[in-house]
Scaffold this motif. Structure first.
Motif, PDB file in Angstrom:
ATOM      1  N   ARG A  47     -17.851   6.216 -27.141  1.00 38.36           N
ATOM      2  CA  ARG A  47     -16.772   6.794 -26.338  1.00 38.36           C
ATOM      3  C   ARG A  47     -16.788   8.305 -26.553  1.00 38.36           C
ATOM      4  O   ARG A  47     -16.875   8.794 -27.682  1.00 38.36           O
ATOM      5  N   TYR A  48     -16.674   9.067 -25.463  1.00 36.32           N
ATOM      6  CA  TYR A  48     -16.787  10.516 -25.575  1.00 36.32           C
ATOM      7  C   TYR A  48     -15.935  11.187 -24.507  1.00 36.32           C
ATOM      8  O   TYR A  48     -15.478  10.547 -23.555  1.00 36.32           O
ATOM      9  N   THR A  49     -15.736  12.481 -24.678  1.00 39.75           N
ATOM     10  CA  THR A  49     -15.047  13.295 -23.682  1.00 39.75           C
ATOM     11  C   THR A  49     -16.020  14.344 -23.145  1.00 39.75           C
ATOM     12  O   THR A  49     -16.992  14.717 -23.813  1.00 39.75           O
ATOM     13  N   LYS A  50     -15.753  14.817 -21.951  1.00 42.37           N
ATOM     14  CA  LYS A  50     -16.622  15.810 -21.330  1.00 42.37           C
ATOM     15  C   LYS A  50     -16.679  17.081 -22.156  1.00 42.37           C
ATOM     16  O   LYS A  50     -17.756  17.661 -22.357  1.00 42.37           O
TER      17      LYS A  50
END
Length: 231
Positions: free
Chosen positions: A46-49
């Protein structure tokens, strides 16, 4: 040929300055390595931009800092300052995020010293290991369903110290009363337990017996969280 691949661009003592060609080469290599690390981090994670963009750019930033002080006494201070960038986030990051940042800064540091071959080799090995660990869910708790946090509300006329001991002895392998809190103007107690279920399939059966004991007041069960804060 192989030796020249892993030779530093700035190893020559006659080099008094960094040429524009070498500068652009190191920057381009650092950006490419940053993209590889960003894609490796995105694999099954899971990651964010904002985080993956930062991960892609960070090696180039560290590379420039190291190149500007290459051969000077201030290199040690610059390295310490570059690694302090791990605190760039206002919110505390997870251990996995901080590890990815250190890997990105490590690649940028190696590229900034001019060892582009070693920087590429480091990136390939570490990204491969990172993706392999994610692929096989290394470190995942296989018995996480056994460990629960139980919140029970009881009326004030019950002695909370041992009110559920017989039930817990039947359905858990270990239990501990973590917190006692008064609620509803002091007319009730809210008890928080850390429990290890002997058989997770009997969780509902245990809750039904607790409901009969506490007069069908509020009960909540949740996954037990790690009490140690992440890095």
């Amino acid at each position: 040929m192989l030796d020249s691949l892993f030779k530093g661009l700035f190893d020559s003592s006659a080099a008094a300055h960094i040429s524009i060609t070498d500068f652009l080469l190191c920057i381009g290599a650092s950006l490419a390595l940053g993209l590889i690390m960003a894609f490796a981090y995105m694999y099954r994670t899971r990651y964010t931009k904002s985080f993956v963009v930062t991960l892609a750019v960070l090696p180039a930033v560290v590379c420039v800092v190291i190149m500007m002080v290459n051969g000077n006494i201030g290199a040690g201070v610059a390295v310490a300052g570059a690694f302090s960038l791990v605190r760039f986030r206002s919110a505390p990051g997870t251990a996995k995020e901080i590890c990815a940042l250190f890997l990105a800064m490590g690649a940028g540091l190696i590229a900034g010293m001019g060892y582009l071959g070693f920087a590429c080799l480091f990136t390939v090995i570490m990204c491969g290991a990172f993706m392999l660990f994610n692929r096989f869910d290394f470190g995942t708790k296989k018995n996480a369903a056994k460990y629960k946090t139980l919140n029970v509300t009881i009326p004030e006329n019950l002695n909370y110290s041992d009110v559920f001991d017989d039930i817990f002895s039947e359905y858990t392998s270990a239990y501990e009363l973590e917190r006692v809190k008064t609620t509803n103007m002091g007319s009730m107690f809210r008890l928080t337990y850390s429990i290890s279920l002997s058989d997770p399939k009997k969780e509902k059966e245990m809750i039904d017996k607790i409901r009969c004991r506490n007069g069908n007041l509020e009960i909540s069960v949740s996954q037990q969280e790690n009490s140690t804060a992440e890095l």
